[in-house]
Design a protein around this motif. Sequence first.
Motif, mmCIF file in Angstrom:
data_model
loop_
_atom_site.group_PDB
_atom_site.id
_atom_site.type_symbol
_atom_site.label_atom_id
_atom_site.label_comp_id
_atom_site.label_asym_id
_atom_site.label_seq_id
_atom_site.Cartn_x
_atom_site.Cartn_y
_atom_site.Cartn_z
ATOM 1 N N LEU A 102 45.112 34.092 46.860
ATOM 2 C CA LEU A 102 45.861 35.002 46.602
ATOM 3 C C LEU A 102 47.119 35.510 47.556
ATOM 4 N N THR A 103 48.047 35.531 46.856
ATOM 5 C CA THR A 103 49.450 35.798 47.292
ATOM 6 C C THR A 103 49.303 37.129 48.041
ATOM 7 N N ALA A 104 50.134 37.488 49.151
ATOM 8 C CA ALA A 104 50.446 38.584 49.747
ATOM 9 C C ALA A 104 50.195 40.036 48.567
ATOM 10 N N PHE A 105 51.099 39.551 47.858
ATOM 11 C CA PHE A 105 50.862 40.816 46.814
ATOM 12 C C PHE A 105 49.525 40.982 46.051
ATOM 13 N N GLU A 106 49.087 40.031 45.903
ATOM 14 C CA GLU A 106 47.592 39.979 45.166
ATOM 15 C C GLU A 106 46.570 40.483 46.058
ATOM 16 N N ASN A 107 46.558 40.283 47.355
ATOM 17 C CA ASN A 107 45.746 40.515 48.312
ATOM 18 C C ASN A 107 45.557 42.120 48.478
ATOM 19 N N VAL A 108 46.819 42.625 48.534
ATOM 20 C CA VAL A 108 47.195 44.205 48.609
ATOM 21 C C VAL A 108 46.533 44.776 47.511
ATOM 22 N N GLU A 109 46.944 44.280 46.157
ATOM 23 C CA GLU A 109 46.687 44.751 44.884
ATOM 24 C C GLU A 109 45.019 44.705 44.359
ATOM 25 N N LEU A 110 44.538 43.950 45.169
ATOM 26 C CA LEU A 110 43.105 43.532 44.799
ATOM 27 C C LEU A 110 42.169 45.002 44.806
ATOM 28 N N PRO A 111 42.186 45.822 45.778
ATOM 29 C CA PRO A 111 41.093 46.978 45.749
ATOM 30 C C PRO A 111 41.714 47.894 44.473
ATOM 31 N N LEU A 112 42.839 48.001 44.045
ATOM 32 C CA LEU A 112 43.216 48.700 43.235
ATOM 33 C C LEU A 112 42.625 48.056 41.672
ATOM 34 N N LYS A 113 42.738 46.708 41.731
ATOM 35 C CA LYS A 113 42.520 46.106 40.453
ATOM 36 C C LYS A 113 40.946 46.032 40.222
ATOM 37 N N LEU A 114 40.359 46.118 41.176
ATOM 38 C CA LEU A 114 38.839 46.220 41.216
ATOM 39 C C LEU A 114 38.419 47.629 40.913
ATOM 40 N N GLY A 115 39.194 48.505 41.384
ATOM 41 C CA GLY A 115 39.069 49.843 40.959
ATOM 42 C C GLY A 115 39.546 50.369 39.481
ATOM 43 N N GLY A 116 39.821 49.487 38.620
ATOM 44 C CA GLY A 116 40.534 49.569 37.299
ATOM 45 C C GLY A 116 41.729 50.411 37.009
ATOM 46 N N VAL A 117 42.697 50.520 38.071
ATOM 47 C CA VAL A 117 44.069 50.943 37.998
ATOM 48 C C VAL A 117 44.884 50.171 37.203
ATOM 49 N N ASP A 118 45.463 50.560 36.399
ATOM 50 C CA ASP A 118 46.414 50.090 35.307
ATOM 51 C C ASP A 118 47.333 49.205 36.121
ATOM 52 N N ARG A 119 47.818 48.132 35.601
ATOM 53 C CA ARG A 119 48.929 47.114 35.969
ATOM 54 C C ARG A 119 50.020 47.838 36.461
#
Length: 232
Positions: A102-119
């Motif tokens: 994962l990119t830096a952006f995607e690594n930081v984003e991952l917890p929110l993605k797993l938590g179901g936060v919208d894009r």
Amino acid sequence: MIEVQELYHSFKIGKKGKEKEVPVLKGLNFAIQKGEIVSIVGRSGSGKSTLLHILAGFLTPDRGTIRVDGTMTTSFTEAERAAFRLSTYGFIFQNFQLMPGLTAFENVELPLKLGGVDRVSRKQKVKELLTLVGLTDVQHHYPNELSGGQQQRVSIARALITDPPIIFADEPTGSLDSETEQDILLLIQSLNRARGITFVIITHDDTVAETANRIYRMHDGELKEGGVTHAI
């Protein structure tokens, strides 16, 4: 914020049926106030990492209680511990623990993605935090394309992404050179002042420990307050 009373923990070693019980934590009593930076310092094998895992809910103590902002976490089920951990704690590790694909952006984003936060909300929040830690120019780089200091900044941004009131930092500068170490410690202090986040830093390094408001020293499973520092 965190209140620990009569905390005990042991590990069993040896063959089944002939195990020997080795005490690791021996009746710890201490408190960490909201908005403090507290260092827990000790040599390898002193019990500090075990204490961190118990505070974070990864391990269950043999006995004793832990209250976090008035909530007794030691009585939680496994599912309750996981949910509380996600909502209350952030983590910074010595080896960064970034996802290599994962990119830096995607690594930081991952917890929110797993938590179901919208894009849209995820994108805005990640951009804010990458700006905060000074990484907007490398947000699309992968971990192996980043320096150690940059990787740790990604780790810090990821720890902040869910707005946790408490962040546990396990040897956060152990893999960094001295100049980068100072940059990361200054960033932690800045986040503490600006956001009121409570930081608990586990370290064997007195230089790192002295950046805290307060130091606890661990030796052979016992914890003693090491005094108030003047770093902040």
